[in-house]
Design an enzyme around this catalytic site. Structure first.
Site, mmCIF file in Angstrom:
data_model
loop_
_atom_site.group_PDB
_atom_site.id
_atom_site.type_symbol
_atom_site.label_atom_id
_atom_site.label_comp_id
_atom_site.label_asym_id
_atom_site.label_seq_id
_atom_site.Cartn_x
_atom_site.Cartn_y
_atom_site.Cartn_z
ATOM 1 N N ASP A 1 0.808 -1.233 0.000
ATOM 2 C CA ASP A 1 0.000 0.000 0.000
ATOM 3 C C ASP A 1 0.842 1.284 0.000
ATOM 4 O OD1 ASP A 1 -1.646 -2.081 0.762
ATOM 5 O OD2 ASP A 1 -2.043 -1.302 2.756
ATOM 6 N N GLU B 1 -10.526 -2.489 4.681
ATOM 7 C CA GLU B 1 -9.156 -2.017 4.844
ATOM 8 C C GLU B 1 -9.014 -0.610 4.256
ATOM 9 O OE1 GLU B 1 -6.263 -5.798 5.019
ATOM 10 O OE2 GLU B 1 -6.837 -5.297 2.976
HETATM 11 C C1 FRU Z 1 -3.824 -3.747 2.691
HETATM 12 C C2 FRU Z 1 -3.175 -4.223 3.980
HETATM 13 C C3 FRU Z 1 -3.525 -3.291 5.141
HETATM 14 C C4 FRU Z 1 -2.388 -3.534 6.090
HETATM 15 C C5 FRU Z 1 -1.223 -3.703 5.141
HETATM 16 C C6 FRU Z 1 -0.156 -4.658 5.606
HETATM 17 O O1 FRU Z 1 -3.165 -4.198 1.572
HETATM 18 O O2 FRU Z 1 -3.560 -5.544 4.274
HETATM 19 O O3 FRU Z 1 -4.786 -3.522 5.708
HETATM 20 O O4 FRU Z 1 -2.207 -2.461 6.978
HETATM 21 O O5 FRU Z 1 -1.767 -4.154 3.924
HETATM 22 O O6 FRU Z 1 0.921 -4.636 4.738
#
Ligand code: FRU
Length: 480
Positions: A50, A227
């Site tokens: 992300d 998320e």
């Molecule tokens: C989304 C996610 C978030 C988390 C991160 C971990 O892709 O799963 O929810 O904070 O990636 O890398």
């Protein structure tokens, strides 16, 4: 994204890499000439997912990202950082945040940023697992203050594990509303339904003043987790973007990827009656984040999907890509996105479109006028990507790639075409990345694609337009 054992995790902290390890990793990455993009940000080595903490601060755009430096798989997450003044020349700062405390001992997960006065405030999820409770996951939300010299002047735990929800509580996103600082946080109810929490914070985020659940459309009750919340404030209205997990495919337009991204619009923070719409109808797009630079609302997403190993890159010691920055606008009931204007500075001289135009430079910007029905094939005689519009649909077909990706989720994606849509098509091509903007950005599709020989593009229903070769962005390594 399963967590490994504690011992394995502890060995995945950046500090365990020697300067020699880093040099070896960088050398290997540099040998990938074919599919590593030249205009899209990807990890210096290891895996990225992300975008995090997007902000315009101290004359720079800050683009933090989820980074697992030690391997090309999901694991002990850190925050890496790219900084730029112009989206053309970047500083590759590398590591910015590493796990540092019991309450982030299994990784620094995603979060957002906001500027308060002369300071950048960052919020992230400490993926804490408690060694005294059989490594149960008990996430904590952290707050950090960064000064204009990029020094961390404060790093404190802001929100403890909230026992009213399960282990899934993450991705704090700060924003101001009516002069008050708030945080959105993704969560899961004890009944395993995705929830969105709205925290009200004191000035400068020293403590929490209140917390409530945001009302969402019924359709999202199907999701087991929401998320990466993010918000665009457009005058009096709010556009909320979420990355729900667990939505089943609805029709040919919606929820056909492993995980999807949706948006909804409301005049308040009550979204219960809002329509749920798709923000990118392509194959590879997730966890976008929005920020404002004083003039425009900008968005960067992860040009990828969870639980997906893209072919080729892992053997070169890197994995996954961010989208190009996009400028957002809300028009005629749809959230539209186009590549930021700065990208045009990367254009070489235009070539007028003709069917059969040479594509071998692999970094290309197509700006075309099209008929309501059209078709473009990009690749070679045997392997190609097909992009088009027919019978009221935009579509991309990637069934004829040289190396397949996630075929079990289907190889064609569709978006709805409106008869009033501008007949303008932009396609950005960058080695293995493609971002397609139909109808002047009314429908966007992002994808990774894998074809060695990009020989030409042939088309029908193309009225005219230009094709530009693009020069690469520059990356200057600052420190490691
Ligand atoms: C989304 C996610 C978030 C988390 C991160 C971990 O892709 O799963 O929810 O904070 O990636 O890398």
């Amino acid at each position: 994204m399963e967590d490994a054992s504690y011992e394995e995790k502890a060995s995945e902290v950046f500090d365990k890499l020697t300067p020699q390890d880093i040099a070896t990793k960088r050398t290997l990455v540099a040998t990938d000439k074919l599919y590593r993009p030249k205009l899209h940000l990807c990890p210096p080595f290891g895996l990225l997912n992300d975008p995090n903490g997007l902000a315009y601060f101290n004359d720079y755009y800050y683009i933090f990202y989820q980074w697992h430096p030690n391997a090309t798989k999901h694991g002990m997450k850190h925050w890496g950082l790219y900084k730029t003044k112009d989206f053309i020349n970047y500083k590759d700062v590398g590591l910015f945040l590493a796990p540092h405390h019991l309450y982030d001992n299994f990784g620094i997960y995603s979060g957002g940023a906001c500027v308060i006065g002369e300071e950048l405030h960052l919020f992230y999820t400490g993926n804490h697992r408690d060694p005294l409770q059989n490594y149960a996951r008990l996430p904590h939300q952290w707050h950090l203050v960064v000064d204009k010299h990029d020094h961390i002047v404060l790093r404190e735990e802001l929100i403890d594990f909230n026992a009213s929800y399960t282990e899934h509580q993450r991705d704090p996103y700060p924003f101001f509303r009516e002069g008050k600082l708030h945080l959105l946080l993704g969560a899961q109810s004890l009944e395993k339904v995705g929830k969105l929490l709205l925290y009200t914070l004191s000035d400068r985020a020293s403590h929490v003043e209140g917390c409530q659940e945001v009302l969402l459309p019924k359709e999202l009750d199907e999701a087991f987790m929401l998320e990466c919340p993010t918000l665009m404030c457009d005058g009096e209205t709010n556009i909320l973007i979420l990355s729900p997990q667990g939505l089943a495919a609805k029709d040919k337009y919606s929820y056909n990827n492993i995980y999807s991204v949706v948006y909804m619009r409301s005049g308040s923070m009550d979204f219960s009656h809002s329509a749920v719409q798709s923000i990118d109808s392509g194959f590879d797009f997730y966890a976008p984040q929005i920020f404002h630079d004083g003039k425009r609302s900008l968005m960067i997403g992860w040009l990828g999907q969870a639980d997906t190993i893209y072919p080729h890159e892992v053997e070169y010691g890197w994995s996954q890509v961010l989208t190009m920055p996009r400028e957002l606008s809300y028009k005629q009931g749809r959230l539209c996105a186009l590549p930021i204007a700065e990208l045009q500075m990367l254009r070489y001289a235009p070539r007028a479109w003709y069917s059969g135009i040479d594509c071998s430079t692999r970094q290309l910007d197509f700006a075309l006028q099209v008929e309501q029905t059209f078709k473009i094939k990009l690749g070679n005689e045997k392997y190609f990507i097909e992009i088009g519009a027919r019978a009221g649909d935009y579509y991309i077909d990637r069934s004829q790639m040289q190396l397949a990706v996630n075929e079990q989720y289907g190889s064609v994606r569709y978006g709805k075409q409106h008869s009033t849509d501008a007949r303008e098509l932009r396609i950005i091509v960058d080695n293995s990345c493609m971002e397609v903007f139909f109808g002047a950005g009314a429908c966007v599709m992002s994808l990774r694609f894998f074809i060695d020989n990009l020989a030409f593009a042939v088309g029908e229903g193309i009225v005219g337009g230009e094709v530009y070769a693009l020069r690469p962005i520059t990356l200057e390594a600052v420190r490691e």
